[in-house]
Structure formats: structure tokens, C-alpha cells
Design an enzyme around this catalytic site. Structure first.
Site, PDB file in Angstrom:
ATOM      1  N   LYS A   1      40.735  45.170  40.781  1.00 57.18           N
ATOM      2  CA  LYS A   1      41.528  45.849  39.743  1.00 57.18           C
ATOM      3  C   LYS A   1      42.687  45.021  39.174  1.00 57.18           C
ATOM      4  CE  LYS A   1      39.867  49.031  38.954  1.00 57.18           C
ATOM      5  NZ  LYS A   1      38.554  49.033  38.249  1.00 57.18           N
TER       6      LYS A   1
ATOM      7  N   THR B   1      37.428  41.735  35.209  1.00 62.13           N
ATOM      8  CA  THR B   1      36.410  41.896  34.160  1.00 62.13           C
ATOM      9  C   THR B   1      36.873  41.224  32.871  1.00 62.13           C
ATOM     10  OG1 THR B   1      36.025  44.045  35.168  1.00 62.13           O
ATOM     11  CG2 THR B   1      35.017  43.661  33.003  1.00 62.13           C
TER      12      THR B   1
ATOM     13  N   HIS C   1      35.729  39.113  45.394  1.00 61.28           N
ATOM     14  CA  HIS C   1      37.057  39.581  45.837  1.00 61.28           C
ATOM     15  C   HIS C   1      37.388  39.058  47.239  1.00 61.28           C
ATOM     16  CE1 HIS C   1      37.492  42.087  42.390  1.00 61.28           C
ATOM     17  NE2 HIS C   1      36.632  43.015  42.750  1.00 61.28           N
TER      18      HIS C   1
ATOM     19  N   LEU D   1      38.296  40.363  23.229  1.00 60.89           N
ATOM     20  CA  LEU D   1      38.928  40.579  24.539  1.00 60.89           C
ATOM     21  C   LEU D   1      40.121  41.533  24.477  1.00 60.89           C
ATOM     22  CD1 LEU D   1      38.806  36.850  25.667  1.00 60.89           C
ATOM     23  CD2 LEU D   1      37.463  38.706  26.679  1.00 60.89           C
ATOM     24  N   SER D   2      40.387  42.069  23.275  1.00 63.87           N
ATOM     25  CA  SER D   2      41.513  43.001  23.176  1.00 63.87           C
ATOM     26  C   SER D   2      41.170  44.277  23.949  1.00 63.87           C
ATOM     27  CB  SER D   2      41.800  43.347  21.713  1.00 63.87           C
ATOM     28  OG  SER D   2      40.719  44.101  21.196  1.00 63.87           O
TER      29      SER D   2
ATOM     30  N   MET E   1      37.468  45.976  24.267  1.00 68.32           N
ATOM     31  CA  MET E   1      36.815  46.015  25.581  1.00 68.32           C
ATOM     32  C   MET E   1      36.588  47.459  26.035  1.00 68.32           C
ATOM     33  SD  MET E   1      37.652  42.626  27.781  1.00 68.32           S
ATOM     34  CE  MET E   1      36.875  43.311  29.198  1.00 68.32           C
TER      35      MET E   1
ATOM     36  N   SER F   1      43.867  51.854  31.061  1.00 70.74           N
ATOM     37  CA  SER F   1      45.164  51.868  30.366  1.00 70.74           C
ATOM     38  C   SER F   1      45.693  50.453  30.120  1.00 70.74           C
ATOM     39  CB  SER F   1      46.167  52.744  31.135  1.00 70.74           C
ATOM     40  OG  SER F   1      47.021  51.969  31.913  1.00 70.74           O
TER      41      SER F   1
HETATM   42  P1  A3P Z   1      43.885  49.840  34.523  1.00 75.14           P
HETATM   43  O1  A3P Z   1      43.036  50.743  35.347  1.00 75.14           O
HETATM   44  O2  A3P Z   1      45.287  49.724  35.022  1.00 75.14           O
HETATM   45  O3  A3P Z   1      43.836  50.181  33.086  1.00 75.14           O
HETATM   46  P2  A3P Z   1      39.137  44.766  37.265  1.00 75.14           P
HETATM   47  O4  A3P Z   1      38.249  44.275  36.201  1.00 75.14           O
HETATM   48  O5  A3P Z   1      39.682  43.704  38.159  1.00 75.14           O
HETATM   49  O6  A3P Z   1      38.517  45.888  38.031  1.00 75.14           O
HETATM   50  O7  A3P Z   1      40.448  45.337  36.563  1.00 75.14           O
HETATM   51  C1  A3P Z   1      40.405  46.522  35.820  1.00 75.14           C
HETATM   52  C2  A3P Z   1      41.744  46.683  35.139  1.00 75.14           C
HETATM   53  O8  A3P Z   1      41.829  45.704  34.067  1.00 75.14           O
HETATM   54  C3  A3P Z   1      41.898  48.055  34.497  1.00 75.14           C
HETATM   55  O9  A3P Z   1      43.282  48.371  34.636  1.00 75.14           O
HETATM   56  C4  A3P Z   1      41.511  47.760  33.058  1.00 75.14           C
HETATM   57  O10 A3P Z   1      41.983  48.690  32.130  1.00 75.14           O
HETATM   58  C5  A3P Z   1      42.166  46.393  32.867  1.00 75.14           C
HETATM   59  N1  A3P Z   1      41.605  45.697  31.705  1.00 75.14           N
HETATM   60  C6  A3P Z   1      40.318  45.398  31.444  1.00 75.14           C
HETATM   61  N2  A3P Z   1      40.187  44.807  30.246  1.00 75.14           N
HETATM   62  C7  A3P Z   1      41.436  44.722  29.736  1.00 75.14           C
HETATM   63  C8  A3P Z   1      41.978  44.209  28.507  1.00 75.14           C
HETATM   64  N3  A3P Z   1      41.196  43.680  27.575  1.00 75.14           N
HETATM   65  N4  A3P Z   1      43.319  44.299  28.315  1.00 75.14           N
HETATM   66  C9  A3P Z   1      44.123  44.839  29.273  1.00 75.14           C
HETATM   67  N5  A3P Z   1      43.660  45.346  30.441  1.00 75.14           N
HETATM   68  C10 A3P Z   1      42.339  45.284  30.673  1.00 75.14           C
END
Ligand code: A3P
Length: 311
Positions: free
Chosen positions: A55, A59, A118, A236-237, A241, A271
Site C-alpha cells: 500500500k 501499483t 513485498h 499515471l495521474s 489510474m 484517495s
Molecule cells: P490509498 O488507499 O491511500 O488511496 P499499492 O499499489 O502499493 O497497493 O498502493 C495503493 C495506494 O496507492 C492507494 O492508496 C492508491 O490510491 C494509491 N495510488 C495508486 N495510484 C495512484 C496515483 N496515480 N496517484 C496517487 N496515489 C495512487
């Protein structure tokens, strides 16, 4: 989640000088032979390994890396789930506990492979630090990552019926011992000046994604035209996404079998904030979480701002 303490077949002793025998390492239980199989995995010279705590914007970075490694082929990216283009090393094992099947997915991937994991440094393949394949690391404030994990856990059915407070209390009591995000990050932060390691943070990606892309281009020996850069920034915004079906883990989600899956659903791209935890946690819980984080930071003489590259 159940964990087992594991001892790797060897430690990265030439990379980081410390008493590795004191570093407690855990893997999802039952581990079977997976930790040893990963330790012995073949790493290819042109591999790109993306390592993060869960998290932390994995991604987001993974989609960027895949695009940079694939000539910014947006059409291909938009037509195939990210997990199939760039596998998550532990995922299949967590579902099936089938070591061979889990590793085959990575072994059969065409080069250059972009692999997500991870796992902490010492549980990654030994060839990673022997061959020094490219490693990218993204760190995020654990408080934001934990909140993100709560909503993800609700969606996949893992945290059904658990309040945010219960989740945080339990996590701070038990899980941080097993999967400590600060310890995980410190080991990569120590390697940040190695030519084969690119260490960044969620904050940096939020503040200056263009700068991160420029850095990565240098790191990966890639070039992008201004037109590709503009398209990357849009693709990637957060807004793009959020609505992209290939980057919201729909493929993974469909494969997860939990009785309470889908009873409450939050979008994977949820978020995307820095400091969103302040809207979610009481001051007492924030203080408690900070105490947990600070303890490890102090033991290792590093600050959260340093790990977030804000210093
Ligand atoms: P939140 O749940 O706080 O919104 P991972 O891919 O490591 O599981 O991380 C997921 C987190 O990255 C989520 O956080 C997700 O919203 C955020 N995320 C993914 N793409 C994003 C982007 N383009 N801009 C900002 N945050 C992003």
C-alpha cells in the site's frame, strides 16, 4: 494473517554490515519451501525488481516501470491487466501454496521482466544482490499505508466487521512485529546510493512525478520524448489510474476467495493522499502509531523525513 519465522539460506552480508542473525524475518504461514525457492531463484541481468511495503504506491510505480521498459506502449498497457504484465512474486503462492506454480509465472515471463515483491531484503533472491539487477523501492508513511491496507482489507473480505480502531490496535500489537514497514525500508534506504538501487517515496511521486520519471529514465537507461512524458503524466495521474481497469487489480480481486469479499467495496485507487491518516485516526491512535514507528527509527538512527526523502 498467520506468519512463520524463517531463516534464509544466506544473508546479504556483503551489502549491509549488521548482525543479520538478530534480524527476525517472517513469511506467510504455511511457508512450505517457498522462502528457500525464492532465495535460489534465478535473477536475470535485465530484470527490474520493484520492492515495497504493501500500500505504498506500488501499483503506481509498477505501471510507470512497465511503460518505461516497454517503449511507452500505452495501448498494450491498457489492454492487459498489470498483474499479468508484471507479476507479484508472492501472490500465487498466497492463493494456492503451490511453490512451483507460483515461481513458474515469473520464470516464464518474457524479458525484461518487471517483478513486484513485498519481501524484505534478506528474503529476496540471493542473485539479486549478487548480480545487482535493478531495484526500485518506494516508501510511504506507514500510517497512510496502514489506512490504505484497512480499506483494501475490507474490500477483499479480510477485515470484514473490523472497525478502523480495532484494526489499528491489533496491527500495532501484533503485525508490526512480523511485517515492520520501517525496518523493511531502512535496509533499502541504506542502499540508496548503490548504482543498481533507486529509492524514492510516495511523497516524491506526489510532489514531482516528472522528476521521478526523469530520474528513472537515467537509472534504467531509457529516454522518453516530451510527448511521451506528457502522456505518462496523464496516464499515471490519480484520476486516470482510478478509472483504468488494468491497474485496479481486478484480475487479482477475481481470484481471491474470501467469504466476506465484496460486502464493502472501495476502489483500489482510493484517495491517493499524503497524510490522509489525519482524517481517519484519533490523535491518540496517531500518537500510538508514531511511538511504534519512532522506536524503530531511533534504534536505527534515522528519521521518518529521511526515509520519505523530505530532509
Ligand atoms: P490509498 O488507499 O491511500 O488511496 P499499492 O499499489 O502499493 O497497493 O498502493 C495503493 C495506494 O496507492 C492507494 O492508496 C492508491 O490510491 C494509491 N495510488 C495508486 N495510484 C495512484 C496515483 N496515480 N496517484 C496517487 N496515489 C495512487
Amino acid at each position: 494473517m498467520e506468519y512463520e519465522q524463517v531463516t534464509p539460506k544466506s544473508y546479504p552480508v556483503d551489502l549491509i554490515k549488521k548482525d543479520w542473525s538478530l534480524r527476525k524475518l517472517y513469511f506467510h504461514s504455511p511457508t512450505k519451501t517457498m522462502p528457500d525457492a525464492i532465495h535460489d531463484m534465478e535473477v536475470l541481468e535485465d530484470d527490474v525488481w520493484l520492492i515495497t511495503n504493501p500500500k505504498c504506491g506500488t501499483t503506481w510505480m509498477q505501471e510507470l516501470l512497465w511503460l518505461l521498459m516497454n517503449d511507452c506502449n500505452f495501448e498494450a498497457a491498457l489492454s492487459k491487466d498489470l498483474e499479468l504484465r508484471s507479476p507479484f512474486l508472492e501472490f500465487e503462492f498466497l492463493l494456492s501454496r503451490d511453490v512451483e506454480k507460483a515461481l513458474k509465472i515469473v520464470e516464464e515471463l518474457p524479458s525484461p521482466r518487471v517483478i513486484k515483491s513485498h519481501l524484505p531484503l534478506a528474503l529476496l533472491p540471493a542473485q539479486l544482490w549478487q548480480k545487482k539487477a535493478k531495484v526500485i523501492y518506494v516508501f510511504r508513511d506507514p500510517k497512510d499505508a496502514w489506512i490504505s491496507g484497512y480499506y483494501h482489507g475490507l474490500t477483499v473480505g479480510l477485515r470484514h466487521g473490523t472497525t478502523m480502531e480495532q484494526y489499528m490496535e491489533e496491527l500495532l500489537e501484533k503485525e508490526t512485529d512480523k511485517e515492520n514497514p520501517v525496518l523493511h525500508a531502512i535496509e533499502f534506504y541504506q542502499l540508496r546510493n548503490e548504482p543498481w538501487v533507486y529509492y524514492t517515496s510516495f511523497n516524491q511521486m506526489k510532489q514531482n512525478l516528472r522528476g521521478v520519471i526523469d530520474d528513472l529514465c537515467k537509472f534504467l537507461n531509457k529516454t522518453v520524448t516530451e510527448q511521451q512524458m506528457e502522456r505518462l503524466l496523464k496516464h499515471l495521474s490519480f484520476e486516470e489510474m482510478k478509472k483504468n481497469p488494468t491497474t485496479n487489480h481486478l484480475w487479482e480481486y477475481a481470484r481471491i476467495r474470501m467469504p466476506n469479499k465484496g460486502k464493502v467495496v472501495y476502489n483500489f485507487t482510493r484517495s491517493g493522499k499524503v497524510g490522509g491518516y489525519k482524517e481517519e485516526l484519533s490523535p491518540e491512535l496517531i500518537a500510538k502509531a508514531d511511538r511504534h514507528i519512532d522506536e524503530i527509527l531511533q534504534e536505527n538512527q534515522v528519521t521518518l523525513d529521511q526515509l520519505l526523502l523530505l530532509d
